[in-house]
Design a protein around this motif. Structure first.
Motif, PDB file in Angstrom:
ATOM      1  N   GLN A 209     -38.361  69.440   5.330  1.00  0.00           N
ATOM      2  CA  GLN A 209     -38.542  68.211   6.102  1.00  0.00           C
ATOM      3  C   GLN A 209     -37.388  68.009   7.089  1.00  0.00           C
ATOM      4  OE1 GLN A 209     -41.179  66.219   6.271  1.00  0.00           O
ATOM      5  NE2 GLN A 209     -42.215  67.638   4.853  1.00  0.00           N
ATOM      6  N   ARG A 210     -36.204  68.371   6.652  1.00  0.00           N
ATOM      7  CA  ARG A 210     -35.037  68.263   7.541  1.00  0.00           C
ATOM      8  C   ARG A 210     -35.181  69.208   8.719  1.00  0.00           C
ATOM      9  NH1 ARG A 210     -29.709  70.585   7.628  1.00  0.00           N
ATOM     10  NH2 ARG A 210     -28.211  69.123   8.557  1.00  0.00           N
ATOM     11  N   GLN A 211     -35.699  70.410   8.468  1.00  0.00           N
ATOM     12  CA  GLN A 211     -35.876  71.371   9.555  1.00  0.00           C
ATOM     13  C   GLN A 211     -36.927  70.890  10.554  1.00  0.00           C
ATOM     14  OE1 GLN A 211     -34.277  74.226  10.522  1.00  0.00           O
ATOM     15  NE2 GLN A 211     -32.820  73.475   9.010  1.00  0.00           N
ATOM     16  N   ILE A 212     -37.960  70.238  10.046  1.00  0.00           N
ATOM     17  CA  ILE A 212     -38.974  69.687  10.953  1.00  0.00           C
ATOM     18  C   ILE A 212     -38.357  68.631  11.862  1.00  0.00           C
ATOM     19  CG2 ILE A 212     -41.094  68.319  11.049  1.00  0.00           C
ATOM     20  CD1 ILE A 212     -42.018  69.713   8.507  1.00  0.00           C
ATOM     21  N   SER A 213     -37.534  67.779  11.258  1.00  0.00           N
ATOM     22  CA  SER A 213     -36.878  66.738  12.057  1.00  0.00           C
ATOM     23  C   SER A 213     -35.951  67.356  13.097  1.00  0.00           C
ATOM     24  CB  SER A 213     -36.088  65.792  11.139  1.00  0.00           C
ATOM     25  OG  SER A 213     -36.949  65.160  10.225  1.00  0.00           O
ATOM     26  N   LEU A 214     -35.175  68.382  12.704  1.00  0.00           N
ATOM     27  CA  LEU A 214     -34.261  69.032  13.641  1.00  0.00           C
ATOM     28  C   LEU A 214     -35.017  69.719  14.761  1.00  0.00           C
ATOM     29  CD1 LEU A 214     -31.650  70.597  11.148  1.00  0.00           C
ATOM     30  CD2 LEU A 214     -31.293  68.660  12.701  1.00  0.00           C
ATOM     31  N   ARG A 215     -36.147  70.350  14.437  1.00  0.00           N
ATOM     32  CA  ARG A 215     -36.938  71.015  15.492  1.00  0.00           C
ATOM     33  C   ARG A 215     -37.494  69.988  16.472  1.00  0.00           C
ATOM     34  NH1 ARG A 215     -42.155  73.378  15.573  1.00  0.00           N
ATOM     35  NH2 ARG A 215     -42.777  71.332  14.774  1.00  0.00           N
ATOM     36  N   ASP A 216     -37.973  68.844  15.904  1.00  0.00           N
ATOM     37  CA  ASP A 216     -38.520  67.802  16.781  1.00  0.00           C
ATOM     38  C   ASP A 216     -37.451  67.239  17.718  1.00  0.00           C
ATOM     39  OD1 ASP A 216     -40.935  68.162  15.580  1.00  0.00           O
ATOM     40  OD2 ASP A 216     -40.767  66.441  14.227  1.00  0.00           O
ATOM     41  N   MET A 217     -36.194  67.219  17.238  1.00  0.00           N
ATOM     42  CA  MET A 217     -35.100  66.717  18.079  1.00  0.00           C
ATOM     43  C   MET A 217     -34.543  67.796  18.994  1.00  0.00           C
ATOM     44  SD  MET A 217     -32.975  64.182  15.555  1.00  0.00           S
ATOM     45  CE  MET A 217     -32.592  65.487  14.414  1.00  0.00           C
ATOM     46  N   GLY A 218     -35.045  69.019  18.855  1.00  0.00           N
ATOM     47  CA  GLY A 218     -34.550  70.112  19.678  1.00  0.00           C
ATOM     48  C   GLY A 218     -33.271  70.717  19.170  1.00  0.00           C
ATOM     49  N   ALA A 219     -32.866  70.348  17.948  1.00  0.00           N
ATOM     50  CA  ALA A 219     -31.623  70.881  17.381  1.00  0.00           C
ATOM     51  C   ALA A 219     -31.858  72.153  16.587  1.00  0.00           C
ATOM     52  CB  ALA A 219     -30.962  69.824  16.492  1.00  0.00           C
ATOM     53  N   SER A 221     -34.739  75.768  16.115  1.00  0.00           N
ATOM     54  CA  SER A 221     -35.785  76.566  16.760  1.00  0.00           C
ATOM     55  C   SER A 221     -37.002  76.713  15.848  1.00  0.00           C
ATOM     56  CB  SER A 221     -35.236  77.951  17.098  1.00  0.00           C
ATOM     57  OG  SER A 221     -34.937  78.658  15.912  1.00  0.00           O
ATOM     58  N   ASP A 222     -38.104  77.152  16.478  1.00  0.00           N
ATOM     59  CA  ASP A 222     -39.296  77.465  15.687  1.00  0.00           C
ATOM     60  C   ASP A 222     -39.026  78.606  14.699  1.00  0.00           C
ATOM     61  OD1 ASP A 222     -40.804  75.520  16.880  1.00  0.00           O
ATOM     62  OD2 ASP A 222     -41.763  76.866  18.344  1.00  0.00           O
ATOM     63  N   TYR A 223     -38.162  79.502  15.072  1.00  0.00           N
ATOM     64  CA  TYR A 223     -37.828  80.619  14.180  1.00  0.00           C
ATOM     65  C   TYR A 223     -37.227  80.094  12.868  1.00  0.00           C
ATOM     66  CZ  TYR A 223     -35.752  84.981  12.495  1.00  0.00           C
ATOM     67  OH  TYR A 223     -35.404  86.055  11.733  1.00  0.00           O
ATOM     68  N   ASP A 224     -36.289  79.160  12.983  1.00  0.00           N
ATOM     69  CA  ASP A 224     -35.679  78.576  11.777  1.00  0.00           C
ATOM     70  C   ASP A 224     -36.720  77.826  10.957  1.00  0.00           C
ATOM     71  OD1 ASP A 224     -33.239  79.594  12.431  1.00  0.00           O
ATOM     72  OD2 ASP A 224     -32.470  77.734  13.335  1.00  0.00           O
ATOM     73  N   LEU A 225     -37.640  77.146  11.615  1.00  0.00           N
ATOM     74  CA  LEU A 225     -38.682  76.405  10.892  1.00  0.00           C
ATOM     75  C   LEU A 225     -39.600  77.357  10.129  1.00  0.00           C
ATOM     76  CD1 LEU A 225     -39.980  73.700  10.231  1.00  0.00           C
ATOM     77  CD2 LEU A 225     -41.353  73.933  12.316  1.00  0.00           C
ATOM     78  N   GLY A 428     -21.789  73.613  11.173  1.00  0.00           N
ATOM     79  CA  GLY A 428     -22.079  74.400  12.369  1.00  0.00           C
ATOM     80  C   GLY A 428     -21.353  75.719  12.431  1.00  0.00           C
ATOM     81  N   GLU A 429     -20.703  76.162  11.348  1.00  0.00           N
ATOM     82  CA  GLU A 429     -19.953  77.420  11.356  1.00  0.00           C
ATOM     83  C   GLU A 429     -20.828  78.621  10.989  1.00  0.00           C
ATOM     84  OE1 GLU A 429     -16.506  77.190   8.941  1.00  0.00           O
ATOM     85  OE2 GLU A 429     -15.894  75.211   9.690  1.00  0.00           O
ATOM     86  N   ALA A 430     -22.019  78.366  10.422  1.00  0.00           N
ATOM     87  CA  ALA A 430     -22.894  79.476  10.015  1.00  0.00           C
ATOM     88  C   ALA A 430     -24.312  79.171  10.452  1.00  0.00           C
ATOM     89  CB  ALA A 430     -22.828  79.680   8.500  1.00  0.00           C
ATOM     90  N   SER A 431     -25.120  80.215  10.612  1.00  0.00           N
ATOM     91  CA  SER A 431     -26.508  80.045  11.025  1.00  0.00           C
ATOM     92  C   SER A 431     -27.367  79.603   9.844  1.00  0.00           C
ATOM     93  CB  SER A 431     -27.039  81.360  11.595  1.00  0.00           C
ATOM     94  OG  SER A 431     -27.137  82.326  10.564  1.00  0.00           O
ATOM     95  N   TYR A 432     -28.533  79.091  10.215  1.00  0.00           N
ATOM     96  CA  TYR A 432     -29.477  78.681   9.158  1.00  0.00           C
ATOM     97  C   TYR A 432     -29.949  79.890   8.360  1.00  0.00           C
ATOM     98  CZ  TYR A 432     -33.460  76.373   6.957  1.00  0.00           C
ATOM     99  OH  TYR A 432     -34.351  75.872   6.051  1.00  0.00           O
ATOM    100  N   LEU A 433     -30.010  81.054   9.007  1.00  0.00           N
ATOM    101  CA  LEU A 433     -30.429  82.272   8.315  1.00  0.00           C
ATOM    102  C   LEU A 433     -29.465  82.612   7.177  1.00  0.00           C
ATOM    103  CD1 LEU A 433     -32.410  84.621   8.159  1.00  0.00           C
ATOM    104  CD2 LEU A 433     -30.999  85.829   9.827  1.00  0.00           C
ATOM    105  N   ASP A 434     -28.156  82.442   7.402  1.00  0.00           N
ATOM    106  CA  ASP A 434     -27.176  82.704   6.349  1.00  0.00           C
ATOM    107  C   ASP A 434     -27.389  81.759   5.161  1.00  0.00           C
ATOM    108  OD1 ASP A 434     -25.996  84.694   7.841  1.00  0.00           O
ATOM    109  OD2 ASP A 434     -24.475  83.365   8.721  1.00  0.00           O
TER     110      ASP A 434
END
Length: 486
Positions: A209-219, A221-225, A428-434
């Motif tokens: 749900q947090r990722q959906i909110s971040l994608r909607d805010m443009g913070a 990417s679709d890849y992370d979602l 913000g020091e690491a990617s969502y993939l990590d």
């Protein structure tokens, strides 16, 4: 009275000669395995083991979980395999009694009457007429004098088969006790895996749900979602798999118990699960298995029976003597049956000596010897299987405890990595993939910890079963004995 004297003398002679047996002298085959366990497996348990061998340790003392004890007690009372094993004992006992009865003469009381009219034309001396005859008396029919041990060996083989069914019942009980314990511990693991999967699903749902909110805010990417979608569905799959496995293990337990599992006895996610729930066991020596394992004793009893059957086959080459006789009263009128001079008796010994049978007796002897050799091979195979089962369980004991500690250490490391990855991602020091990779690794090690713990506990059960434990019940106290008598 002459018949009684003859039968008495014949019985005495049969008793004196009954010691003659043509069965080969039984010798237990040599142990077909090593006399010691492999050195790397004969390790000392983590805790000091009791000196009591597993076969002498009642299951109530080995298993310390009260719910598991109650489940085992229910299975021993209602399990259908055990019921069949008990009925097989009764059948074998009856067959032995039937066979043993042939060692004693059978007395029959006979009463008969006959009326016959014979025409003069066919009667002896041309004097026919109506004749009447009444007979009453005791008779013995074809009682075999067991001069060469044929009947005695048949009885001995039946006795050994009866003993084998007794040992088979013990083996069945060991299997039921172990299988109930396996299934119960599997249910404990299922509950823990299901609780972990649900907890992970809740956590990943919130993260998604947090990722959906971040994608909607443009913070984001679709890849992370899509990565978050995949991780969420993986958690949902884990929940469904855990639910299915729990249902399968409960079904297995229902079959073992022969009835539905009482809800109060089903384990929950907080059920105690540690080394203290079972006693430690000494391994002993491979030779101890000969007396500890009922399946080995069962095969040895069958081997003794096959050995006795050789004596039966050999006796077929020698004469068979049987006795038939009767003693009573005969008269042409009912009221004259017990008058003086009405005594009647007959004594008919017979002997048969095989002269030509087309090789049947020799072939039967060959079959008996082959059956004995098969029984020897089966006996040795049973010992080898028992040796392998104990060695496997000892190998597990030598490694699984250390493996569990290593997996637990890995789980702690992955948890710390997960927590650090979350902090770095949030800052913000690491990617969502990590962060996702740390989530996956931590969840996998948590599952592995539970599965390794299950393997360690079930290996303890396997060692108890392999060493012949599970068929003995605790000795009743004097109070218990008095209560049972009342």
């Amino acid at each position: 009275m002459n018949l009684i004297k003859h039968l008495g003398a014949a019985s005495v002679l049969a008793t004196l000669l009954a010691g003659c047996s043509l069965a080969p002298t039984y010798e237990r085959p040599a142990l077909p395995v090593q006399t010691q366990w492999p050195e790397q497996l004969a390790t000392t348990p983590t805790k000091a083991a009791d000196d009591t061998p597993a076969a002498s340790l009642p299951w109530q003392e080995f298993f310390r979980d009260p719910s598991l004890r109650q489940l085992i007690a229910l299975a021993l009372e209602h399990n259908r395999d055990l019921r069949v094993a008990a009925l097989n004992i009764e059948r074998a006992r009856s067959l032995y009694q039937v066979q043993s009865a042939d060692r004693l003469p059978t007395l029959n009381l006979g009463v008969s009457g006959a009326r016959q009219e014979t025409p003069n034309a066919v009667a002896p001396a041309g004097k026919g007429g109506l004749t009447t005859a009444y007979n009453v008396g005791l008779g013995v029919t074809a009682f075999e004098l067991d001069l060469f041990g044929r009947v005695r060996n048949l009885s001995g083989a039946a006795l050994e088969r009866f003993n084998a069914t007794e040992e088979a019942r013990k083996t069945a009980q060991i299997s039921v006790v172990a299988q109930v314990a396996y299934s119960y511990e599997a249910l404990v693991a299922d509950e823990r895996l299901l609780a972990l999967a649900r907890q992970t699903l809740d956590s990943r749902s919130a993260s998604h749900q947090r990722q959906i909110s971040l994608r909607d805010m443009g913070a984001s990417s679709d890849y992370d979602l899509r990565q978050s979608d995949s991780l969420l569905e993986a958690a949902r799959i884990a929940v469904l798999q855990a639910q299915r496995q729990r249902a399968l293990d409960e079904n297995a337990l229902v079959l073992l118990l022969g009835q539905p599992v009482p809800a109060a006895l089903l384990p929950g996610p907080d059920t105690s699960w540690s080394a203290s729930v079972m006693a430690e066991l000494p391994a002993g020596l491979p030779s101890d298995l000969l007396t500890a394992r009922p399946d080995i004793a069962q095969q040895e009893a069958l081997l003794r029976a096959a050995n006795a059957n050789i004596g039966v086959a050999r006796a077929a080459f020698f004469p068979r003597i049987s006795l038939t006789g009767s003693f009573g009263s005969a008269s042409d009128a009912l009221n004259g049956l017990f008058e003086s001079g009405s005594r009647a008796w007959s004594f008919l010994p017979s002997i048969s000596l095989p002269i030509f049978d087309g090789g049947r007796n020799r072939a039967n002897l060959g079959v008996a010897k082959a059956d004995r050799d098969i029984a020897v091979a089966q006996y040795e195979k049973t010992i080898q299987v028992a040796f392998r089962e104990v060695a496997d369980a000892l190998a597990g004991r030598a490694t699984l405890d250390a493996e569990l500690r290593a997996v637990q250490a890995q789980e702690r490391a992955e948890q710390q990595r997960h927590d650090l990855a979350k902090l770095r991602y949030d800052s913000g020091e690491a990617s969502y993939l990590d962060y996702l990779d740390a989530q996956r690794a931590w969840f996998a090690t948590q599952q592995q910890t539970i599965r390794t713990g299950l393997a360690e506990v079930q290996n303890r059960i396997a060692l108890y079963k392999a060493l012949g434990g599970g068929w003995k019940d605790p000795m009743p106290t004097p109070g218990d004995q008095i209560a049972r008598k009342d």
